[in-house]
Design a protein around this motif. Structure first.
Motif, PDB file in Angstrom:
ATOM      1  N   VAL A 134      37.608  38.091 -34.421  1.00 16.36           N
ATOM      2  CA  VAL A 134      36.801  37.296 -33.496  1.00 16.36           C
ATOM      3  C   VAL A 134      35.340  37.162 -33.934  1.00 16.36           C
ATOM      4  O   VAL A 134      34.788  36.047 -33.916  1.00 16.36           O
ATOM      5  N   PRO A 135      34.660  38.234 -34.367  1.00 14.50           N
ATOM      6  CA  PRO A 135      33.252  38.060 -34.771  1.00 14.50           C
ATOM      7  C   PRO A 135      33.064  37.071 -35.907  1.00 14.50           C
ATOM      8  O   PRO A 135      32.075  36.336 -35.935  1.00 14.50           O
ATOM      9  N   PHE A 136      34.023  37.033 -36.844  1.00 17.17           N
ATOM     10  CA  PHE A 136      33.894  36.105 -37.969  1.00 17.17           C
ATOM     11  C   PHE A 136      34.128  34.659 -37.527  1.00 17.17           C
ATOM     12  O   PHE A 136      33.452  33.742 -37.989  1.00 17.17           O
ATOM     13  N   ALA A 137      35.089  34.461 -36.618  1.00 20.77           N
ATOM     14  CA  ALA A 137      35.319  33.114 -36.091  1.00 20.77           C
ATOM     15  C   ALA A 137      34.095  32.620 -35.334  1.00 20.77           C
ATOM     16  O   ALA A 137      33.693  31.458 -35.468  1.00 20.77           O
ATOM     17  N   ARG A 138      33.488  33.504 -34.550  1.00 22.82           N
ATOM     18  CA  ARG A 138      32.290  33.111 -33.808  1.00 22.82           C
ATOM     19  C   ARG A 138      31.126  32.822 -34.747  1.00 22.82           C
ATOM     20  O   ARG A 138      30.365  31.864 -34.539  1.00 22.82           O
ATOM     21  N   ALA A 139      30.980  33.635 -35.783  1.00 23.26           N
ATOM     22  CA  ALA A 139      29.893  33.419 -36.734  1.00 23.26           C
ATOM     23  C   ALA A 139      30.072  32.100 -37.473  1.00 23.26           C
ATOM     24  O   ALA A 139      29.097  31.378 -37.730  1.00 23.26           O
ATOM     25  N   ALA A 140      31.326  31.760 -37.813  1.00 23.80           N
ATOM     26  CA  ALA A 140      31.589  30.489 -38.491  1.00 23.80           C
ATOM     27  C   ALA A 140      31.200  29.322 -37.591  1.00 23.80           C
ATOM     28  O   ALA A 140      30.552  28.365 -38.021  1.00 23.80           O
ATOM     29  N   ARG A 141      31.595  29.399 -36.322  1.00 20.30           N
ATOM     30  CA  ARG A 141      31.300  28.311 -35.388  1.00 20.30           C
ATOM     31  C   ARG A 141      29.803  28.202 -35.123  1.00 20.30           C
ATOM     32  O   ARG A 141      29.253  27.097 -34.984  1.00 20.30           O
ATOM     33  N   GLY A 142      29.109  29.338 -35.098  1.00 19.76           N
ATOM     34  CA  GLY A 142      27.683  29.317 -34.803  1.00 19.76           C
ATOM     35  C   GLY A 142      26.795  29.055 -35.994  1.00 19.76           C
ATOM     36  O   GLY A 142      25.576  28.911 -35.839  1.00 19.76           O
ATOM     37  N   SER A 143      27.394  28.981 -37.189  1.00 19.81           N
ATOM     38  CA  SER A 143      26.584  28.831 -38.402  1.00 19.81           C
ATOM     39  C   SER A 143      26.062  27.420 -38.618  1.00 19.81           C
ATOM     40  O   SER A 143      25.120  27.210 -39.370  1.00 19.81           O
ATOM     41  N   GLY A 144      26.697  26.459 -37.979  1.00 22.07           N
ATOM     42  CA  GLY A 144      26.362  25.062 -38.253  1.00 22.07           C
ATOM     43  C   GLY A 144      27.129  24.490 -39.420  1.00 22.07           C
ATOM     44  O   GLY A 144      27.030  23.292 -39.726  1.00 22.07           O
ATOM     45  N   ALA A 145      27.925  25.334 -40.097  1.00 16.88           N
ATOM     46  CA  ALA A 145      28.739  24.858 -41.211  1.00 16.88           C
ATOM     47  C   ALA A 145      29.926  24.050 -40.691  1.00 16.88           C
ATOM     48  O   ALA A 145      30.340  24.189 -39.538  1.00 16.88           O
ATOM     49  N   MET A 146      30.480  23.204 -41.563  1.00 19.74           N
ATOM     50  CA  MET A 146      31.712  22.519 -41.239  1.00 19.74           C
ATOM     51  C   MET A 146      32.860  23.509 -41.346  1.00 19.74           C
ATOM     52  O   MET A 146      33.006  24.187 -42.366  1.00 19.74           O
ATOM     53  N   VAL A 147      33.669  23.629 -40.305  1.00 19.96           N
ATOM     54  CA  VAL A 147      34.796  24.562 -40.296  1.00 19.96           C
ATOM     55  C   VAL A 147      36.080  23.778 -40.526  1.00 19.96           C
ATOM     56  O   VAL A 147      36.394  22.845 -39.778  1.00 19.96           O
ATOM     57  N   VAL A 148      36.812  24.153 -41.571  1.00 18.06           N
ATOM     58  CA  VAL A 148      38.057  23.474 -41.922  1.00 18.06           C
ATOM     59  C   VAL A 148      39.200  24.463 -41.784  1.00 18.06           C
ATOM     60  O   VAL A 148      39.221  25.506 -42.463  1.00 18.06           O
ATOM     61  N   ALA A 149      40.150  24.169 -40.905  1.00 17.63           N
ATOM     62  CA  ALA A 149      41.300  25.041 -40.702  1.00 17.63           C
ATOM     63  C   ALA A 149      42.361  24.758 -41.761  1.00 17.63           C
ATOM     64  O   ALA A 149      42.616  23.607 -42.118  1.00 17.63           O
ATOM     65  N   VAL A 150      42.971  25.826 -42.246  1.00 21.27           N
ATOM     66  CA  VAL A 150      44.022  25.736 -43.258  1.00 21.27           C
ATOM     67  C   VAL A 150      45.372  25.652 -42.549  1.00 21.27           C
ATOM     68  O   VAL A 150      45.860  26.655 -42.012  1.00 21.27           O
ATOM     69  N   ASP A 151      45.923  24.476 -42.481  1.00 22.38           N
ATOM     70  CA  ASP A 151      47.214  24.168 -41.858  1.00 22.38           C
ATOM     71  C   ASP A 151      47.169  24.165 -40.336  1.00 22.38           C
ATOM     72  O   ASP A 151      47.795  23.320 -39.702  1.00 22.38           O
ATOM     73  N   LEU A 152      46.438  25.113 -39.727  1.00 19.46           N
ATOM     74  CA  LEU A 152      46.383  25.219 -38.271  1.00 19.46           C
ATOM     75  C   LEU A 152      45.205  26.116 -37.915  1.00 19.46           C
ATOM     76  O   LEU A 152      44.987  27.122 -38.579  1.00 19.46           O
TER      77      LEU A 152
END
Length: 477
Positions: A134-152
């Motif tokens: 969870v902390p890494f998912a939140r950090a990714a979303r809060g980073s401002g980076a484009m988040v690309v899911a792999v398959d799902l």
């Protein structure tokens, strides 16, 4: 048409395909497509800062191999290993050989990332993200980076579209081989972002009948009826509308509006709103109570704004297709619907569906796909479940559920459901079977709202008026 298949079906197709390929070849195909898709989302690959969130399964391997390809093109790639001892060994070796690294400061690289690849869990994930992810998912979303899911997106349910815990919110999802139902159905659909499908050779090994399908312009155009040279208003189909009450006279006008702008050659109206209907639509044929005295129709629409007025039972006794909406759904008897000789189309929103199923509204909204299938099975009818992603399930469970891709939040306005009912009823009267009538109507309804709104507020009347434009749009090459 977009097709989606269940996890079991996808895995069986993958196993059959891998049996005829060198070891690792299928993963390399997926990684190549993933890397190409990510490269297409970046202004340039060289110098881009890419972070991989790597779980313990093949999903993490896909991310690692894709990261290796991007590193060879000049990207700075860092992998955040959520379970280092179980990371895909060959994929990790390929990343390191290409110049990628394992992040020593995971949150630091995430804060500076241009794009983050979510390879935490794959299509077999259940019950949301594990607490350590969870902390890494939140950090990714809060980073401002484009988040690309792999398959799902990690944390969503592939087969049902349910989100039972925290999940990754992606800006884009790169799906391999086929879409999974959760990518097309809310609430999971909202986590997926823009969808991109990568062909990895599964097509010939997938069944001809998918679990879920989404119509597109060409599919709807093939369904919509066109008058023949010998057509008259009766041959085109007559739809009867039983709607409106002293409290809700506008429902009669709006349901009739949907029918008038639809496919039927004529509309018969029965109810207390005759004066308001004629004032707006002088071409409509108005009749006194009861519906059985209104003359021949090819389909009935009953329920919008009807209040406590009778009429539903009588209409259900007819031998033509019937659409039941709104007040007509209140206390609807499953046995009466199942006993009908002609098809029935039910069009509930989540609250009405919950009442029919005897559950809380939240249960329907959390499990939309399961709910629409349950309703279709219980009532032996085709069910159109309205909502952020409208679903249409046929009475025959062997047929795919249809998901509408044109929905828009601007349809969340009073009376828009009445318009949809009239439109779907007109398509029933024109001869479409309920699954096609419901899914084509939902498509046109959503498209009309998009055309009318252009990201500005619209009324139900605006949506109805835009239906002919939507109709023309589907036929535009």
């Amino acid at each position: 048409m977009r097709h989606a298949y269940s996890v079991d079906t996808v895995r069986a197709a993958e196993a059959e395909l891998m049996a005829g390929l060198p070891e690792g070849a299928l993963m390399q195909r997926a990684a190549a497509g993933l890397a190409a898709a990510v490269a297409g989302l970046l202004p340039r690959v060289s110098g881009a800062r890419v972070v991989l969130l790597v779980g313990s399964g093949d999903n993490g391997g896909d991310a690692l191999y894709a990261g290796a390809r991007l590193a060879r093109r000049g990207a700075g790639v860092n992998a955040v290993l959520l379970d280092p001892d179980r990371a895909h060994r060959s994929g990790l070796a390929a990343l390191r050989t290409a110049g990628g690294r394992v992040a020593e400061d995971p949150f630091g690289v995430l804060a500076a990332a241009d794009v983050v690849l979510d390879g935490i869990t794959g299509i077999g994930g259940r019950g949301g993200l594990r607490p350590d992810a969870v902390p890494f998912a939140r950090a990714a979303r809060g980073s401002g980076a484009m988040v690309v899911a792999v398959d799902l997106p990690s944390g969503v349910e592939a087969d049902t579209g349910e989100v039972r815990g925290e999940a990754v919110r992606a800006d884009a999802t790169v799906a391999f081989g086929t879409y999974k139902p959760g990518l097309l159905v809310d609430p999971a659909h909202r986590y997926a972002g823009a969808l991109r499908l990568v062909d990895i050779g599964l097509g010939p090994r997938l069944p001809s009948v998918p679990d879920l399908e989404a119509l597109q312009h060409a599919d709807v155009a093939r369904l919509l009826p066109v008058p023949a040279p010998e057509s008259d208003k009766y041959r085109r189909g007559v739809v009867g509308v039983v709607a409106g009450s002293a409290r809700y006279p506008g429902a009669a006008v709006l349901a009739v509006a949907g029918a008038v702008h639809g496919a039927a050659g004529a509309v018969r109206y029965v109810g207390p709103g005759a004066d308001a209907v004629i004032a707006r639509f002088p071409e409509v044929l108005v009749h006194g109570w009861p519906p059985s005295r209104a003359g021949r129709v090819q389909a009935w629409v009953v329920g919008p704004g009807l209040g406590e007025a009778p009429g539903v039972a009588e209409v259900l006794e007819s031998d033509v297709p019937v659409l039941v909406d709104a007040d007509g759904l209140r206390g609807l008897d499953p046995d009466a619907v199942r006993a009908r000789s002609a098809p029935t189309l039910l069009t509930p929103h989540a609250g009405e569906a919950a009442a029919l199923l005897g559950v809380d509204r939240g249960e329907v909204e959390a499990a939309r796909l399961g709910s629409v299938r349950s309703l279709a099975a219980e009532y032996g009818a085709t069910v159109l479940l309205k909502g952020s992603t409208t679903l249409v399930a046929d009475a025959d469970a062997r047929r795919p559920v249809r998901v509408n891709p044109t929905g828009t939040s601007w349809l969340a306005t009073a009376g828009s459901g009445d318009v949809l009912s009239g439109l779907a009823g007109s398509l029933l009267a024109a001869g479409l079977e309920p699954l096609d009538a419901g899914s084509a109507a939902a498509y046109l309804h959503g498209l009309a709202a998009r055309l009318a709104s252009r990201d500005a507020p619209v009324s139900a009347q605006d949506v109805a008026a835009a239906i002919p434009r939507a109709w023309r749009d589907t036929r535009t090459p």
